[in-house]
Motif scaffolding. Structure first.
Motif, PDB file in Angstrom:
ATOM      1  N   GLN A   5      23.878  47.545  44.187  1.00 30.96           N
ATOM      2  CA  GLN A   5      22.532  46.987  44.314  1.00 30.96           C
ATOM      3  C   GLN A   5      22.582  45.575  44.890  1.00 30.96           C
ATOM      4  O   GLN A   5      21.669  45.172  45.619  1.00 30.96           O
ATOM      5  CB  GLN A   5      21.806  47.006  42.963  1.00 30.96           C
ATOM      6  N   ARG A   6      23.627  44.831  44.602  1.00 32.80           N
ATOM      7  CA  ARG A   6      23.783  43.505  45.211  1.00 32.80           C
ATOM      8  C   ARG A   6      23.959  43.618  46.724  1.00 32.80           C
ATOM      9  O   ARG A   6      23.448  42.787  47.480  1.00 32.80           O
ATOM     10  CB  ARG A   6      24.964  42.759  44.572  1.00 32.80           C
ATOM     11  N   VAL A   7      24.690  44.640  47.167  1.00 29.88           N
ATOM     12  CA  VAL A   7      24.805  44.882  48.610  1.00 29.88           C
ATOM     13  C   VAL A   7      23.432  45.208  49.187  1.00 29.88           C
ATOM     14  O   VAL A   7      23.048  44.692  50.246  1.00 29.88           O
ATOM     15  CB  VAL A   7      25.788  46.041  48.901  1.00 29.88           C
ATOM     16  N   GLY A   8      22.685  46.056  48.476  1.00 26.90           N
ATOM     17  CA  GLY A   8      21.332  46.395  48.936  1.00 26.90           C
ATOM     18  C   GLY A   8      20.432  45.183  49.047  1.00 26.90           C
ATOM     19  O   GLY A   8      19.645  45.051  49.998  1.00 26.90           O
ATOM     20  N   ILE A   9      20.554  44.274  48.085  1.00 26.10           N
ATOM     21  CA  ILE A   9      19.739  43.051  48.116  1.00 26.10           C
ATOM     22  C   ILE A   9      20.151  42.169  49.289  1.00 26.10           C
ATOM     23  O   ILE A   9      19.307  41.651  50.023  1.00 26.10           O
ATOM     24  CB  ILE A   9      19.861  42.298  46.774  1.00 26.10           C
TER      25      ILE A   9
ATOM     26  N   ASP B 236      11.777  49.108  44.732  1.00 25.32           N
ATOM     27  CA  ASP B 236      11.297  50.414  44.287  1.00 25.32           C
ATOM     28  C   ASP B 236      12.190  50.920  43.156  1.00 25.32           C
ATOM     29  O   ASP B 236      13.229  51.516  43.397  1.00 25.32           O
ATOM     30  CB  ASP B 236      11.308  51.388  45.465  1.00 25.32           C
ATOM     31  N   GLU B 237      11.787  50.648  41.893  1.00 28.33           N
ATOM     32  CA  GLU B 237      12.575  51.047  40.714  1.00 28.33           C
ATOM     33  C   GLU B 237      14.031  50.605  40.887  1.00 28.33           C
ATOM     34  O   GLU B 237      14.972  51.362  40.604  1.00 28.33           O
ATOM     35  CB  GLU B 237      12.486  52.558  40.501  1.00 28.33           C
ATOM     36  N   ALA B 238      14.229  49.362  41.301  1.00 29.46           N
ATOM     37  CA  ALA B 238      15.548  48.897  41.738  1.00 29.46           C
ATOM     38  C   ALA B 238      16.586  48.830  40.630  1.00 29.46           C
ATOM     39  O   ALA B 238      17.787  48.739  40.914  1.00 29.46           O
ATOM     40  CB  ALA B 238      15.417  47.524  42.394  1.00 29.46           C
ATOM     41  N   THR B 239      16.168  48.860  39.363  1.00 28.79           N
ATOM     42  CA  THR B 239      17.136  48.774  38.269  1.00 28.79           C
ATOM     43  C   THR B 239      17.177  50.040  37.417  1.00 28.79           C
ATOM     44  O   THR B 239      17.891  50.092  36.416  1.00 28.79           O
ATOM     45  CB  THR B 239      16.817  47.569  37.362  1.00 28.79           C
ATOM     46  N   SER B 240      16.432  51.064  37.789  1.00 27.57           N
ATOM     47  CA  SER B 240      16.311  52.256  36.938  1.00 27.57           C
ATOM     48  C   SER B 240      17.615  53.018  36.790  1.00 27.57           C
ATOM     49  O   SER B 240      17.817  53.726  35.801  1.00 27.57           O
ATOM     50  CB  SER B 240      15.235  53.193  37.491  1.00 27.57           C
ATOM     51  N   ALA B 241      18.525  52.913  37.764  1.00 26.96           N
ATOM     52  CA  ALA B 241      19.789  53.643  37.708  1.00 26.96           C
ATOM     53  C   ALA B 241      20.903  52.826  37.058  1.00 26.96           C
ATOM     54  O   ALA B 241      22.052  53.262  37.028  1.00 26.96           O
ATOM     55  CB  ALA B 241      20.212  54.061  39.116  1.00 26.96           C
ATOM     56  N   LEU B 242      20.565  51.653  36.522  1.00 24.86           N
ATOM     57  CA  LEU B 242      21.578  50.738  35.993  1.00 24.86           C
ATOM     58  C   LEU B 242      21.522  50.653  34.474  1.00 24.86           C
ATOM     59  O   LEU B 242      20.478  50.869  33.861  1.00 24.86           O
ATOM     60  CB  LEU B 242      21.370  49.345  36.598  1.00 24.86           C
ATOM     61  N   ASP B 243      22.661  50.306  33.862  1.00 27.44           N
ATOM     62  CA  ASP B 243      22.690  50.108  32.415  1.00 27.44           C
ATOM     63  C   ASP B 243      21.984  48.791  32.081  1.00 27.44           C
ATOM     64  O   ASP B 243      21.768  47.937  32.961  1.00 27.44           O
ATOM     65  CB  ASP B 243      24.128  50.101  31.903  1.00 27.44           C
ATOM     66  N   PRO B 244      21.608  48.567  30.803  1.00 27.54           N
ATOM     67  CA  PRO B 244      20.814  47.380  30.446  1.00 27.54           C
ATOM     68  C   PRO B 244      21.455  46.054  30.839  1.00 27.54           C
ATOM     69  O   PRO B 244      20.771  45.156  31.338  1.00 27.54           O
ATOM     70  CB  PRO B 244      20.668  47.501  28.919  1.00 27.54           C
ATOM     71  N   GLN B 245      22.771  45.904  30.619  1.00 26.72           N
ATOM     72  CA  GLN B 245      23.425  44.640  30.946  1.00 26.72           C
ATOM     73  C   GLN B 245      23.415  44.383  32.442  1.00 26.72           C
ATOM     74  O   GLN B 245      23.137  43.261  32.902  1.00 26.72           O
ATOM     75  CB  GLN B 245      24.868  44.645  30.423  1.00 26.72           C
ATOM     76  N   THR B 246      23.694  45.417  33.228  1.00 27.17           N
ATOM     77  CA  THR B 246      23.673  45.270  34.687  1.00 27.17           C
ATOM     78  C   THR B 246      22.254  45.023  35.181  1.00 27.17           C
ATOM     79  O   THR B 246      22.032  44.227  36.103  1.00 27.17           O
ATOM     80  CB  THR B 246      24.258  46.531  35.357  1.00 27.17           C
ATOM     81  N   THR B 247      21.281  45.694  34.564  1.00 29.56           N
ATOM     82  CA  THR B 247      19.879  45.454  34.904  1.00 29.56           C
ATOM     83  C   THR B 247      19.534  43.984  34.761  1.00 29.56           C
ATOM     84  O   THR B 247      18.932  43.386  35.657  1.00 29.56           O
ATOM     85  CB  THR B 247      18.955  46.301  33.999  1.00 29.56           C
ATOM     86  N   ASP B 248      19.935  43.381  33.643  1.00 33.41           N
ATOM     87  CA  ASP B 248      19.626  41.969  33.419  1.00 33.41           C
ATOM     88  C   ASP B 248      20.266  41.078  34.481  1.00 33.41           C
ATOM     89  O   ASP B 248      19.655  40.111  34.945  1.00 33.41           O
ATOM     90  CB  ASP B 248      20.086  41.540  32.023  1.00 33.41           C
ATOM     91  N   SER B 249      21.496  41.403  34.883  1.00 31.50           N
ATOM     92  CA  SER B 249      22.163  40.569  35.891  1.00 31.50           C
ATOM     93  C   SER B 249      21.469  40.679  37.243  1.00 31.50           C
ATOM     94  O   SER B 249      21.351  39.678  37.974  1.00 31.50           O
ATOM     95  CB  SER B 249      23.643  40.965  36.018  1.00 31.50           C
ATOM     96  N   ILE B 250      20.965  41.860  37.588  1.00 30.69           N
ATOM     97  CA  ILE B 250      20.237  42.030  38.849  1.00 30.69           C
ATOM     98  C   ILE B 250      18.892  41.307  38.787  1.00 30.69           C
ATOM     99  O   ILE B 250      18.463  40.660  39.762  1.00 30.69           O
ATOM    100  CB  ILE B 250      20.042  43.527  39.175  1.00 30.69           C
ATOM    101  N   LEU B 251      18.213  41.393  37.649  1.00 33.19           N
ATOM    102  CA  LEU B 251      16.935  40.690  37.496  1.00 33.19           C
ATOM    103  C   LEU B 251      17.133  39.187  37.595  1.00 33.19           C
ATOM    104  O   LEU B 251      16.322  38.479  38.216  1.00 33.19           O
ATOM    105  CB  LEU B 251      16.281  41.062  36.162  1.00 33.19           C
TER     106      LEU B 251
END
Length: 354
Positions: free
Chosen positions: A159-163, A177-192
Protein backbone atom coordinates in the motif's frame (compact mmCIF):
# COMPACT_ATOMS: atom_id res chain seq x y z
CA UNK A 1 -19.82 47.17 -2.10
CA UNK A 2 -16.01 47.41 -1.87
CA UNK A 3 -16.09 45.26 1.25
CA UNK A 4 -17.86 42.52 -0.64
CA UNK A 5 -15.32 42.62 -3.45
CA UNK A 6 -12.37 42.44 -1.07
CA UNK A 7 -13.77 39.56 0.94
CA UNK A 8 -11.97 36.34 0.00
CA UNK A 9 -14.32 33.71 -1.37
CA UNK A 10 -13.56 30.16 -0.33
CA UNK A 11 -13.96 27.87 -3.33
CA UNK A 12 -14.12 24.13 -2.54
CA UNK A 13 -11.64 21.91 -4.37
CA UNK A 14 -14.44 19.34 -4.83
CA UNK A 15 -18.08 20.21 -5.46
CA UNK A 16 -20.79 17.58 -5.90
CA UNK A 17 -24.16 19.09 -6.83
CA UNK A 18 -27.47 17.22 -7.11
CA UNK A 19 -25.67 14.08 -8.24
CA UNK A 20 -27.57 10.93 -9.11
CA UNK A 21 -26.29 7.68 -10.53
CA UNK A 22 -28.96 5.29 -11.80
CA UNK A 23 -28.19 1.76 -13.00
CA UNK A 24 -30.70 -0.44 -14.83
CA UNK A 25 -31.50 -3.70 -13.05
CA UNK A 26 -33.93 -6.60 -13.32
CA UNK A 27 -36.03 -4.99 -10.60
CA UNK A 28 -36.08 -1.65 -12.41
CA UNK A 29 -33.90 1.39 -11.85
CA UNK A 30 -31.29 1.20 -9.08
CA UNK A 31 -30.40 4.59 -7.57
CA UNK A 32 -26.83 3.90 -6.45
CA UNK A 33 -26.31 7.60 -5.65
CA UNK A 34 -29.41 9.65 -4.96
CA UNK A 35 -29.30 13.47 -5.02
CA UNK A 36 -25.99 13.95 -3.19
CA UNK A 37 -24.61 17.43 -2.46
CA UNK A 38 -21.14 17.81 -0.93
CA UNK A 39 -18.36 20.38 -0.78
CA UNK A 40 -14.81 19.45 0.20
CA UNK A 41 -12.26 22.13 0.99
CA UNK A 42 -8.62 22.18 -0.08
CA UNK A 43 -6.33 20.39 2.36
CA UNK A 44 -9.18 18.53 4.05
CA UNK A 45 -9.32 14.81 4.87
CA UNK A 46 -12.93 13.93 4.08
CA UNK A 47 -14.39 10.53 4.91
CA UNK A 48 -17.40 8.80 3.38
CA UNK A 49 -18.68 5.88 5.46
CA UNK A 50 -21.40 3.36 4.75
CA UNK A 51 -22.12 -0.34 4.59
CA UNK A 52 -21.95 -2.36 1.36
CA UNK A 53 -24.44 -1.04 -1.18
CA UNK A 54 -24.62 2.43 0.35
CA UNK A 55 -23.31 4.06 -2.85
CA UNK A 56 -19.95 5.26 -1.54
CA UNK A 57 -17.80 3.41 -4.11
CA UNK A 58 -19.92 4.73 -6.97
CA UNK A 59 -19.64 8.25 -5.56
CA UNK A 60 -15.86 8.21 -5.29
CA UNK A 61 -15.52 6.78 -8.82
CA UNK A 62 -17.42 9.79 -10.14
CA UNK A 63 -14.71 12.08 -8.74
CA UNK A 64 -12.20 10.89 -11.33
CA UNK A 65 -14.61 10.12 -14.16
CA UNK A 66 -14.58 6.32 -13.84
CA UNK A 67 -18.35 6.69 -13.51
CA UNK A 68 -20.45 9.49 -14.98
CA UNK A 69 -23.45 10.85 -13.08
CA UNK A 70 -26.89 10.31 -14.54
CA UNK A 71 -27.78 13.78 -13.28
CA UNK A 72 -25.92 16.58 -11.54
CA UNK A 73 -22.35 17.90 -11.75
CA UNK A 74 -19.02 16.86 -10.26
CA UNK A 75 -16.30 19.52 -10.18
CA UNK A 76 -12.75 18.75 -9.03
CA UNK A 77 -9.90 21.29 -8.97
CA UNK A 78 -11.80 23.65 -11.24
CA UNK A 79 -12.74 21.05 -13.87
CA UNK A 80 -16.25 19.73 -14.38
CA UNK A 81 -15.27 16.06 -14.39
CA UNK A 82 -18.78 14.97 -15.30
CA UNK A 83 -18.60 16.85 -18.63
CA UNK A 84 -15.05 16.42 -19.97
CA UNK A 85 -13.69 13.57 -22.11
CA UNK A 86 -10.60 12.32 -23.89
CA UNK A 87 -7.34 14.23 -23.49
CA UNK A 88 -8.88 16.76 -21.12
CA UNK A 89 -10.10 14.00 -18.80
CA UNK A 90 -6.69 12.27 -18.92
CA UNK A 91 -5.03 15.55 -17.96
CA UNK A 92 -7.50 16.05 -15.11
CA UNK A 93 -6.78 12.56 -13.79
CA UNK A 94 -3.11 13.50 -13.32
CA UNK A 95 -4.37 15.81 -10.56
CA UNK A 96 -6.78 13.19 -9.11
CA UNK A 97 -4.93 10.07 -7.99
CA UNK A 98 -6.40 6.94 -6.43
CA UNK A 99 -5.28 4.09 -4.17
CA UNK A 100 -7.17 0.83 -3.89
CA UNK A 101 -8.06 -1.90 -1.41
CA UNK A 102 -6.03 -4.55 -3.27
CA UNK A 103 -3.13 -2.25 -4.26
CA UNK A 104 -3.38 -2.74 -8.09
CA UNK A 105 0.40 -2.95 -8.49
CA UNK A 106 2.21 -4.20 -11.59
CA UNK A 107 3.59 -7.54 -10.40
CA UNK A 108 6.35 -7.72 -13.03
CA UNK A 109 7.79 -4.36 -11.94
CA UNK A 110 9.93 -3.50 -8.93
CA UNK A 111 8.94 -0.92 -6.30
CA UNK A 112 10.86 1.81 -8.15
CA UNK A 113 9.40 0.79 -11.51
CA UNK A 114 5.85 0.76 -10.15
CA UNK A 115 6.27 4.27 -8.75
CA UNK A 116 7.88 5.47 -12.01
CA UNK A 117 5.06 4.14 -14.19
CA UNK A 118 2.78 7.24 -14.13
CA UNK A 119 5.82 9.44 -14.71
CA UNK A 120 6.67 7.42 -17.83
CA UNK A 121 3.11 7.86 -19.10
CA UNK A 122 3.37 11.61 -18.45
CA UNK A 123 6.58 11.76 -20.54
CA UNK A 124 8.93 12.73 -17.71
CA UNK A 125 12.58 12.21 -18.75
CA UNK A 126 14.74 9.65 -16.95
CA UNK A 127 16.96 11.83 -14.69
CA UNK A 128 13.99 13.80 -13.35
CA UNK A 129 11.94 10.61 -13.09
CA UNK A 130 14.56 8.83 -10.99
CA UNK A 131 14.90 11.85 -8.70
CA UNK A 132 11.14 11.93 -8.14
CA UNK A 133 11.00 8.19 -7.45
CA UNK A 134 13.76 8.52 -4.84
CA UNK A 135 11.88 11.36 -3.12
CA UNK A 136 8.68 9.33 -2.98
CA UNK A 137 10.38 6.18 -1.67
CA UNK A 138 11.78 8.24 1.19
CA UNK A 139 8.41 9.95 1.80
CA UNK A 140 6.56 6.65 2.25
CA UNK A 141 9.33 4.90 4.20
CA UNK A 142 10.43 2.26 1.68
CA UNK A 143 14.18 2.89 1.66
CA UNK A 144 16.02 -0.36 0.95
CA UNK A 145 13.07 -1.94 -0.86
CA UNK A 146 13.52 -0.14 -4.19
CA UNK A 147 14.37 -3.30 -6.16
CA UNK A 148 11.85 -5.62 -4.47
CA UNK A 149 8.88 -7.02 -6.39
CA UNK A 150 5.31 -6.83 -5.02
CA UNK A 151 5.36 -10.58 -4.18
CA UNK A 152 8.24 -9.85 -1.78
CA UNK A 153 6.36 -7.13 0.12
CA UNK A 154 3.97 -7.15 3.06
CA UNK A 155 0.46 -5.75 2.64
CA UNK A 156 1.45 -2.48 4.29
CA UNK A 157 4.50 -2.12 2.06
CA UNK A 158 2.38 -2.76 -1.03
CA UNK A 159 0.00 0.00 0.00
CA UNK A 160 2.95 2.34 0.56
CA UNK A 161 4.02 1.66 -3.03
CA UNK A 162 0.46 2.42 -4.13
CA UNK A 163 0.51 5.70 -2.23
CA UNK A 164 3.91 6.70 -3.65
CA UNK A 165 2.74 5.89 -7.18
CA UNK A 166 -0.44 7.93 -6.64
CA UNK A 167 1.65 10.93 -5.56
CA UNK A 168 4.07 10.75 -8.49
CA UNK A 169 2.45 13.51 -10.56
CA UNK A 170 1.87 15.87 -7.61
CA UNK A 171 -1.93 15.49 -7.56
CA UNK A 172 -4.26 17.94 -5.88
CA UNK A 173 -6.63 15.22 -4.70
CA UNK A 174 -5.99 11.68 -3.43
CA UNK A 175 -8.91 9.23 -3.49
CA UNK A 176 -8.74 6.20 -1.18
CA UNK A 177 -11.08 3.33 -2.03
CA UNK A 178 -11.23 1.13 1.12
CA UNK A 179 -7.44 1.52 1.19
CA UNK A 180 -6.94 -0.22 4.55
CA UNK A 181 -9.64 -2.91 4.42
CA UNK A 182 -7.18 -5.67 3.42
CA UNK A 183 -4.73 -4.81 6.22
CA UNK A 184 -4.41 -5.92 9.84
CA UNK A 185 -5.18 -3.30 12.56
CA UNK A 186 -1.55 -2.39 13.30
CA UNK A 187 -0.69 -1.97 9.62
CA UNK A 188 -3.91 -0.01 9.09
CA UNK A 189 -2.83 2.47 11.76
CA UNK A 190 0.60 2.92 10.17
CA UNK A 191 -0.95 3.63 6.75
CA UNK A 192 -3.43 6.09 8.28
CA UNK A 193 -0.57 7.88 10.05
CA UNK A 194 1.26 8.09 6.71
CA UNK A 195 -1.81 9.65 5.07
CA UNK A 196 -2.06 12.24 7.86
CA UNK A 197 1.64 13.04 7.45
CA UNK A 198 1.23 13.45 3.67
CA UNK A 199 -1.83 15.65 4.19
CA UNK A 200 0.10 17.95 6.54
CA UNK A 201 3.32 18.05 4.51
CA UNK A 202 1.82 18.49 1.07
CA UNK A 203 -1.53 20.13 1.89
CA UNK A 204 -3.10 17.35 -0.15
CA UNK A 205 -6.89 16.96 -0.16
CA UNK A 206 -7.79 13.36 0.69
CA UNK A 207 -11.16 11.69 0.16
CA UNK A 208 -11.56 8.20 1.55
CA UNK A 209 -14.39 5.72 1.67
CA UNK A 210 -14.64 3.06 4.33
CA UNK A 211 -17.02 0.95 6.38
CA UNK A 212 -14.83 1.32 9.50
CA UNK A 213 -15.45 4.18 11.93
CA UNK A 214 -11.95 3.69 13.33
CA UNK A 215 -10.55 5.01 10.04
CA UNK A 216 -12.86 8.06 10.16
CA UNK A 217 -12.07 8.72 13.81
CA UNK A 218 -8.33 8.54 13.36
CA UNK A 219 -7.69 10.84 10.40
CA UNK A 220 -10.77 12.63 9.01
CA UNK A 221 -11.82 16.24 9.53
CA UNK A 222 -15.34 15.76 8.14
CA UNK A 223 -17.50 12.73 7.48
CA UNK A 224 -20.52 11.99 5.30
CA UNK A 225 -22.61 8.96 6.28
CA UNK A 226 -24.27 7.22 3.32
CA UNK A 227 -27.23 4.86 3.33
CA UNK A 228 -29.34 3.78 0.35
CA UNK A 229 -27.49 6.12 -2.01
CA UNK A 230 -28.15 9.21 0.13
CA UNK A 231 -25.99 11.24 2.50
CA UNK A 232 -28.02 10.88 5.69
CA UNK A 233 -25.60 12.72 7.99
CA UNK A 234 -22.76 15.17 7.46
CA UNK A 235 -20.48 17.12 9.76
CA UNK A 236 -17.23 17.56 11.63
CA UNK A 237 -16.06 14.19 12.94
CA UNK A 238 -16.04 15.26 16.59
CA UNK A 239 -19.54 16.71 16.28
CA UNK A 240 -20.82 13.49 14.73
CA UNK A 241 -19.24 11.47 17.54
CA UNK A 242 -20.72 13.82 20.12
CA UNK A 243 -24.26 13.83 18.80
CA UNK A 244 -25.03 11.24 16.08
CA UNK A 245 -28.51 11.81 14.66
CA UNK A 246 -29.28 8.77 12.51
CA UNK A 247 -29.53 5.15 13.69
CA UNK A 248 -26.84 4.08 11.20
CA UNK A 249 -24.47 6.79 12.46
CA UNK A 250 -25.03 5.68 16.06
CA UNK A 251 -24.06 2.12 15.07
CA UNK A 252 -20.86 3.35 13.42
CA UNK A 253 -19.94 5.51 16.43
CA UNK A 254 -20.49 2.53 18.73
CA UNK A 255 -17.87 0.61 16.73
CA UNK A 256 -15.26 2.91 18.26
CA UNK A 257 -16.74 4.06 21.56
CA UNK A 258 -18.44 0.90 22.78
CA UNK A 259 -16.64 -2.44 22.37
CA UNK A 260 -18.82 -5.47 21.60
CA UNK A 261 -18.43 -6.68 25.16
CA UNK A 262 -19.84 -3.45 26.64
CA UNK A 263 -23.39 -4.78 26.92
CA UNK A 264 -22.18 -7.96 28.60
CA UNK A 265 -19.99 -5.89 30.91
CA UNK A 266 -22.92 -3.65 31.88
CA UNK A 267 -25.10 -6.68 32.64
CA UNK A 268 -22.33 -8.17 34.76
CA UNK A 269 -21.87 -4.90 36.63
CA UNK A 270 -25.58 -4.65 37.40
CA UNK A 271 -25.39 -8.09 39.02
CA UNK A 272 -22.24 -7.21 40.93
CA UNK A 273 -23.16 -3.75 42.26
CA UNK A 274 -26.51 -3.93 44.00
CA UNK A 275 -26.33 -0.46 45.57
CA UNK A 276 -25.59 3.01 44.21
CA UNK A 277 -25.63 3.82 40.51
CA UNK A 278 -23.66 2.60 37.51
CA UNK A 279 -23.24 5.55 35.16
CA UNK A 280 -21.94 5.75 31.61
CA UNK A 281 -20.13 9.04 30.98
CA UNK A 282 -19.43 10.50 27.54
CA UNK A 283 -16.56 12.98 27.24
CA UNK A 284 -16.05 15.21 24.19
CA UNK A 285 -13.24 17.66 23.42
CA UNK A 286 -11.99 19.60 26.44
CA UNK A 287 -14.20 17.74 28.91
CA UNK A 288 -12.15 14.59 28.25
CA UNK A 289 -9.13 16.31 29.78
CA UNK A 290 -10.79 17.70 32.95
CA UNK A 291 -10.43 16.07 36.42
CA UNK A 292 -14.18 15.42 36.68
CA UNK A 293 -13.94 12.19 38.70
CA UNK A 294 -11.46 13.73 41.15
CA UNK A 295 -13.82 16.65 41.74
CA UNK A 296 -16.80 14.33 42.23
CA UNK A 297 -14.98 12.49 45.02
CA UNK A 298 -13.61 15.68 46.56
CA UNK A 299 -16.90 17.58 46.64
CA UNK A 300 -19.41 14.81 47.41
CA UNK A 301 -19.78 12.23 50.15
CA UNK A 302 -19.61 9.29 47.74
CA UNK A 303 -17.19 6.59 46.65
CA UNK A 304 -16.40 6.17 42.95
CA UNK A 305 -15.04 3.07 41.23
CA UNK A 306 -13.88 3.32 37.60
CA UNK A 307 -15.13 0.13 35.94
CA UNK A 308 -14.32 0.42 32.24
CA UNK A 309 -13.40 3.20 29.84
CA UNK A 310 -11.92 4.25 26.55
CA UNK A 311 -10.78 7.62 25.21
CA UNK A 312 -10.18 8.03 21.47
CA UNK A 313 -8.48 10.87 19.63
CA UNK A 314 -9.99 12.52 16.56
CA UNK A 315 -8.37 15.20 14.41
CA UNK A 316 -10.47 17.80 16.25
CA UNK A 317 -10.14 16.58 19.84
CA UNK A 318 -10.80 13.74 22.27
CA UNK A 319 -13.86 11.55 22.60
CA UNK A 320 -14.36 8.94 25.27
CA UNK A 321 -16.75 6.81 27.31
CA UNK A 322 -16.33 5.72 30.92
CA UNK A 323 -18.35 3.42 33.16
CA UNK A 324 -18.22 4.29 36.86
CA UNK A 325 -19.98 3.05 39.99
CA UNK A 326 -21.07 5.80 42.41
CA UNK A 327 -22.02 4.61 45.91
CA UNK A 328 -23.43 6.44 48.91
CA UNK A 329 -26.82 7.55 50.16
CA UNK A 330 -29.38 8.37 47.47
CA UNK A 331 -29.24 12.16 47.90
CA UNK A 332 -25.43 12.28 47.69
CA UNK A 333 -25.35 9.99 44.65
CA UNK A 334 -27.93 12.11 42.83
CA UNK A 335 -25.98 15.26 43.72
CA UNK A 336 -22.81 13.73 42.27
CA UNK A 337 -24.60 12.79 39.04
CA UNK A 338 -26.02 16.32 38.74
CA UNK A 339 -22.52 17.76 39.19
CA UNK A 340 -21.15 15.57 36.38
CA UNK A 341 -23.94 16.74 34.07
CA UNK A 342 -23.02 20.37 34.82
CA UNK A 343 -19.50 19.74 33.46
CA UNK A 344 -20.64 19.23 29.84
CA UNK A 345 -20.26 15.49 30.23
CA UNK A 346 -22.90 13.15 28.82
CA UNK A 347 -24.50 11.04 31.55
CA UNK A 348 -26.55 7.87 31.19
CA UNK A 349 -27.58 5.95 34.33
CA UNK A 350 -27.24 2.23 33.63
CA UNK A 351 -28.77 1.10 36.91
CA UNK A 352 -30.39 2.80 39.88
CA UNK A 353 -30.18 1.94 43.55
CA UNK A 354 -32.21 -1.14 44.33
Amino acid sequence: MLGKLNKKQVIPVISIKNVQKIFPSKQGQLRAVDDVNLEIQEGEIFGVIGYSGAGKSTLIRMLNGLELPTNGTVTVAGRVISKIKGAELRKARQEISMIFQHFNLLWSRTVSENIAFPLEIAGIKDPERQKRVSELIKLVGLEGRENAYPSQLSGGQKQRVGIARALANNPKVLLCDEATSALDPQTTDSILELLVDINKRLGLTIVLITHEMHVIRKICHQVAVMEGGKVVELGQVLDVFKNPQQAITKRFVQQVTEPEETKETAEHLIERYRSGQIVQLTFVGGSAEQPVITNVIRNNNVTVNILQGKISQTQSGSYGTLFIHIDGNEADVNKAVDYIRSQQVGVEVVTNEQ
